[in-house]
Scaffold this active site. Sequence first.
Site, short mmCIF file in Angstrom:
data_model
loop_
_atom_site.label_atom_id
_atom_site.label_comp_id
_atom_site.label_asym_id
_atom_site.label_seq_id
_atom_site.Cartn_x
_atom_site.Cartn_y
_atom_site.Cartn_z
CE1 TYR A 18 9.80 11.37 -0.34
CE2 TYR A 18 11.28 9.66 0.46
CZ TYR A 18 10.01 10.09 0.11
OH TYR A 18 8.94 9.22 0.21
CG ASP A 44 7.51 -2.74 6.73
OD1 ASP A 44 8.28 -3.16 5.85
OD2 ASP A 44 7.73 -1.71 7.39
CD GLU A 80 7.92 9.45 4.54
OE1 GLU A 80 7.03 9.63 5.40
OE2 GLU A 80 8.38 8.32 4.27
CB SER A 120 5.22 0.05 9.78
OG SER A 120 5.92 0.39 8.63
CB SER A 121 0.36 0.43 12.08
OG SER A 121 0.94 1.70 11.99
N GLY A 167 0.83 -1.20 0.00
CA GLY A 167 0.00 0.00 0.00
C GLY A 167 0.86 1.24 0.00
N PRO A 168 0.23 2.39 -0.31
CG PRO A 168 -1.28 3.89 -1.20
CD PRO A 168 -1.20 2.55 -0.57
N GLY A 206 2.40 5.63 4.24
CA GLY A 206 1.53 6.06 5.34
C GLY A 206 0.22 5.29 5.42
#
Length: 214
Positions: free
Chosen positions: A44, A78, A149, A15-16, A8-9, A11
């Site tokens: 970045y 993750d 980010e 990880s959660s 998934g994108p 955020g």
Amino acid sequence: MTVIVLSGPIGAGKSSLTSILAEHLGTQAFYEGVDTNPILPLYYKDMKRYTFLLNTYLLNHRLAQINQAIQDKNSVSDRSIYEDALFFKMNVDNQIADPTEFKIYDSLLENMMEDTPGNPSKKPDLLIYIHVSLDTMLERIKKRGRSFEQLNTDPSLKDYYARLLKYYEPWYENYNASPKMEIDGNSLDFVVDEQAKRKVLDKIDQKLHEIGNL
Ligand SMILES: Nc1ncnc2c1ncn2[C@@H]1O[C@H](COP(=O)(O)OP(=O)(O)O)[C@@H](O)[C@H]1O
Ligand SMILES: Nc1ncnc2c1ncn2[C@H]1C[C@H](O)[C@@H](COP(=O)(O)O)O1
């Protein structure tokens, strides 16, 4: 022996959910190691220069993790190794990365992930995709607070994140390396809401039963 990967994108909650799921299953969690990645802050600042290096670094890192993760049952990782090509291709399409570099990377990935006789498969047993909207994504990126980010560090990142999200939906639809399932990361606050967490874990347990992994 078996690996569950989150996808998934940025955020979205990978990880959660990795730590919640690994705790629930009593298995080992594997993380991306963002804080120890020496290339990411450079990427970045200068995506043109660092896309190839970042993806080569990540390919090596993720392969090493897969080799560890496949030794146990229901290890949880993750982020899938397949999503890096999505970032890379997006950068090629936007003239940020070189198409030849992408070709070389992609064929390296294919060779590395190919099943070979006598060796355990490196492919995941289940991919869990966390779907989020752009608003949710931006809110969570802000909440987590990694400096490189943040939109106030670089306002052009808003377009980058919006573009990324547009690449994710077709990517998930076309993903076929393993069984897959989707979690609604917008409405289910599995981080603080116990009921939402239960609902998510029940759904994953059901899928694991279905594919014979529980
Ligand atoms: N479902 C959710 N509901 C509310 N907050 C969440 C949810 N998933 C993640 N978060 C929060 O959003 C931020 C980013 O989550 P994280 O798990 O690091 O995402 P990812 O690994 O996908 O980048 C963290 O502050 C986390 O606590
Ligand atoms: N392959 C990648 N290309 C560019 N950026 C990437 C890639 N893989 C991960 N990232 C970035 C995105 C985030 O800033 C961090 C960690 O991702 P997250 O979704 O927060 O786990 O690395």
